[in-house]
Design a protein around this motif. Structure first.
Motif, mmCIF file in Angstrom:
data_model
loop_
_atom_site.group_PDB
_atom_site.id
_atom_site.type_symbol
_atom_site.label_atom_id
_atom_site.label_comp_id
_atom_site.label_asym_id
_atom_site.label_seq_id
_atom_site.Cartn_x
_atom_site.Cartn_y
_atom_site.Cartn_z
ATOM 1 N N GLU A 71 0.860 -1.175 0.000
ATOM 2 C CA GLU A 71 0.000 0.000 0.000
ATOM 3 C C GLU A 71 0.902 1.232 0.000
ATOM 4 O O GLU A 71 2.004 1.202 0.564
ATOM 5 N N TYR A 72 0.440 2.288 -0.626
ATOM 6 C CA TYR A 72 1.277 3.496 -0.729
ATOM 7 C C TYR A 72 1.746 3.974 0.644
ATOM 8 O O TYR A 72 2.909 4.326 0.833
ATOM 9 N N GLU A 73 0.853 3.937 1.630
ATOM 10 C CA GLU A 73 1.187 4.448 2.964
ATOM 11 C C GLU A 73 2.194 3.557 3.688
ATOM 12 O O GLU A 73 2.887 4.022 4.591
ATOM 13 N N SER A 74 2.291 2.293 3.319
ATOM 14 C CA SER A 74 3.185 1.366 4.018
ATOM 15 C C SER A 74 4.408 0.982 3.192
ATOM 16 O O SER A 74 5.127 0.049 3.539
ATOM 17 N N LYS A 93 6.598 3.383 -7.739
ATOM 18 C CA LYS A 93 5.448 3.294 -8.636
ATOM 19 C C LYS A 93 5.090 1.837 -8.914
ATOM 20 O O LYS A 93 3.912 1.456 -8.905
ATOM 21 N N LEU A 94 6.106 1.030 -9.161
ATOM 22 C CA LEU A 94 5.876 -0.375 -9.491
ATOM 23 C C LEU A 94 5.313 -1.144 -8.306
ATOM 24 O O LEU A 94 4.422 -1.980 -8.460
ATOM 25 N N MET A 95 5.797 -0.845 -7.107
ATOM 26 C CA MET A 95 5.383 -1.590 -5.921
ATOM 27 C C MET A 95 4.001 -1.182 -5.426
ATOM 28 O O MET A 95 3.288 -1.990 -4.829
ATOM 29 N N THR A 96 3.629 0.079 -5.656
ATOM 30 C CA THR A 96 2.380 0.581 -5.077
ATOM 31 C C THR A 96 1.301 0.901 -6.096
ATOM 32 O O THR A 96 0.128 1.010 -5.742
ATOM 33 N N GLY A 97 1.699 1.106 -7.361
ATOM 34 C CA GLY A 97 0.726 1.525 -8.367
ATOM 35 C C GLY A 97 0.361 2.992 -8.256
ATOM 36 O O GLY A 97 -0.623 3.436 -8.868
ATOM 37 N N CYS A 98 1.147 3.761 -7.522
ATOM 38 C CA CYS A 98 0.852 5.180 -7.345
ATOM 39 C C CYS A 98 1.281 5.979 -8.567
ATOM 40 O O CYS A 98 1.937 5.458 -9.474
ATOM 41 N N THR A 99 0.966 7.248 -8.582
ATOM 42 C CA THR A 99 1.380 8.126 -9.664
ATOM 43 C C THR A 99 2.843 8.517 -9.477
ATOM 44 O O THR A 99 3.415 8.347 -8.389
#
Length: 329
Positions: A71-74, A93-99
Motif C-alpha cells: 500500500e502506498y502508505e506502508s 510506482k511499481l510496488m504501489t501503483g501510485c502516480t
C-alpha cells in the motif's frame, strides 16, 4: 425392411466385381497406410509443440518473479544517492501503483553518505545508493552490519566545455591535473590556458569514486572553496559555463551527467582512449566504474528483503536497465 438389411442391400448394390476389387483393395490399403502415417506424424508434431510450450511455460514461471506489492502508505522508506532518484521513483510506482508525483513525494534522498546514517538510525528502511566514503564505512561498519547487494554499475566520468579541443586524457594526465602538477591545457594537447579543476566535497559519492578509482595513492591538490561544487548540478553547470571560457574540468557519475542533468554545452572526455557509455561500462572497457547497491539492515523485514531479492532477479535487472542504468548481471 430392417436397418441391417438396408445396409446390406446398400453395400451389395455398390460392391464392385472381383477384377475391380483387385485394383481397388491394394490402393485402399496404401491409402489407409498413408492416413495412418499422417496421423502418427500429426501426433508427433503435436507432442513436440506441447513439450515446447511446456518448456516456455516452465521458463516463464521460473523467471516471472513478481515485485512485492505495498500500500502506498506502508511502502518502504527509500533513501540513497542523488543519481538513484529515478530508480527509486520507478520502484515505488511499481510496488504501489501510485502516480509519479506521489512516488516523488515519498522519496526523501539525503545523498550517499548521509543515507547510510539514515538507515542506521532507522529513518530509512532501504537504500539505493553508491559506495560510501571510507570514514562512513569505518564508523558504521557498513559491510558487516548491513546487507549490501550490488544491483548495478555507474562510472566516474570527466567533463569539459564543448568548445574545449581536448577529446581524451590518460589516467596519468588526470591525476597530474588534480594533484596540481599539470596546470595548463597546452600540456595535454589543448589551448594555452590555465586549467580550472573543479572538485566535490569529501562526503559525496562522486568524490569517493574520484579518490578510489582515479587518485589512489596520489594526493589531490587542495581546492579553493569557489571550485568545490557542493551539489552534482553545481559542478555540471560550473564546468559547462565557467567564466564563459572552456578552461574548466570536473567529474561526476555517468548516469547523472548524461541522463538526469545533461547539458548541451558539455562533453565527456575519453579516458585512456575509451569513451564512457552504458556499453563500455557494462563490459568494463571503461574501467572507472563503481557499483551501486540496495542496502538494508541485517534484520530487515522479510518484505523489504524480498524487494532487494527481486531487484537481483532477471526481471529486476531488466527493470534497472529500462530505467537507463547499467545492470549488475
Amino acid at each position: 425392411m430392417t436397418r441391417n438389411m438396408r445396409q446390406i442391400v446398400t453395400v451389395t448394390a455398390f460392391m464392385p466385381d472381383a477384377p475391380a476389387l483387385e485394383i481397388i483393395l491394394p490402393w485402399l490399403y496404401n491409402l489407409n497406410e498413408v492416413i495412418y502415417m499422417k496421423k502418427i506424424l500429426c501426433l508427433t508434431v503435436a507432442v513436440i509443440i506441447a513439450l515446447m510450450c511446456l518448456g516456455c511455460a516452465v521458463h516463464e514461471q521460473q523467471g516471472d518473479v513478481n515485485v512485492p506489492k505495498f500500500e502506498y502508505e506502508s511502502c518502504p522508506r527509500i533513501d540513497g544517492s542523488t543519481a538513484n532518484i529515478p530508480l527509486a521513483v520507478a520502484l515505488v510506482k511499481l510496488m504501489t501503483g501510485c502516480t509519479e508525483a506521489e512516488a516523488e513525494e515519498s522519496i526523501d534522498v539525503s545523498g550517499t553518505d548521509p543515507a547510510y546514517y539514515a538507515l542506521d538510525d532507522g529513518s530509512a528502511d532501504m537504500l539505493l545508493v553508491y559506495h560510501p566514503a571510507q570514514t562512513t564505512i569505518d564508523e558504521l561498519d557498513v559491510f558487516n552490519r548491513f546487507n549490501t547487494d550490488i544491483i548495478g554499475y555507474d562510472a566516474l566520468v570527466f567533463m569539459v566545455n564543448a568548445d574545449n579541443p581536448v577529446e581524451s586524457l590518460t589516467a596519468d594526465q588526470i591525476r597530474g591535473i588534480y594533484s596540481g602538477k599539470i596546470t595548463n591545457w597546452k600540456e595535454v594537447g589543448g589551448n594555452d590556458a590555465p586549467i580550472v579543476a573543479f572538485q566535490r566535497p569529501t562526503l559525496s559519492g562522486s568524490q569517493t569514486m574520484m579518490l578510489n578509482l582515479m587518485m589512489g595513492d596520489t594526493k589531490m591538490a587542495e581546492a579553493d572553496s569557489e571550485i568545490v561544487a557542493e551539489t552534482m548540478s553545481d559542478i555540471v553547470e560550473a564546468v559547462a559555463a565557467y567564466d564563459n571560457t572552456a578552461n574548466a574540468i570536473g567529474y561526476s557519475v555517468f548516469y547523472y551527467a548524461s541522463t538526469m542533468y545533461a547539458q548541451p554545452n558539455l562533453k565527456f572526455i575519453a579516458v585512456d582512449g575509451v569513451m564512457p557509455s552504458n556499453d563500455t561500462i557494462k563490459s568494463n572497457a571503461y574501467t572507472y566504474r563503481s557499483p551501486f547497491y540496495a542496502v538494508t539492515k541485517k534484520n530487515a523485514p522479510a518484505e523489504i528483503r524480498a524487494t532487494v531479492e527481486w531487484l537481483l532477479t532477471e526481471q529486476g535487472q531488466r527493470f534497472i536497465e529500462e530505467c537507463g542504468y547499467v545492470s549488475a548481471k
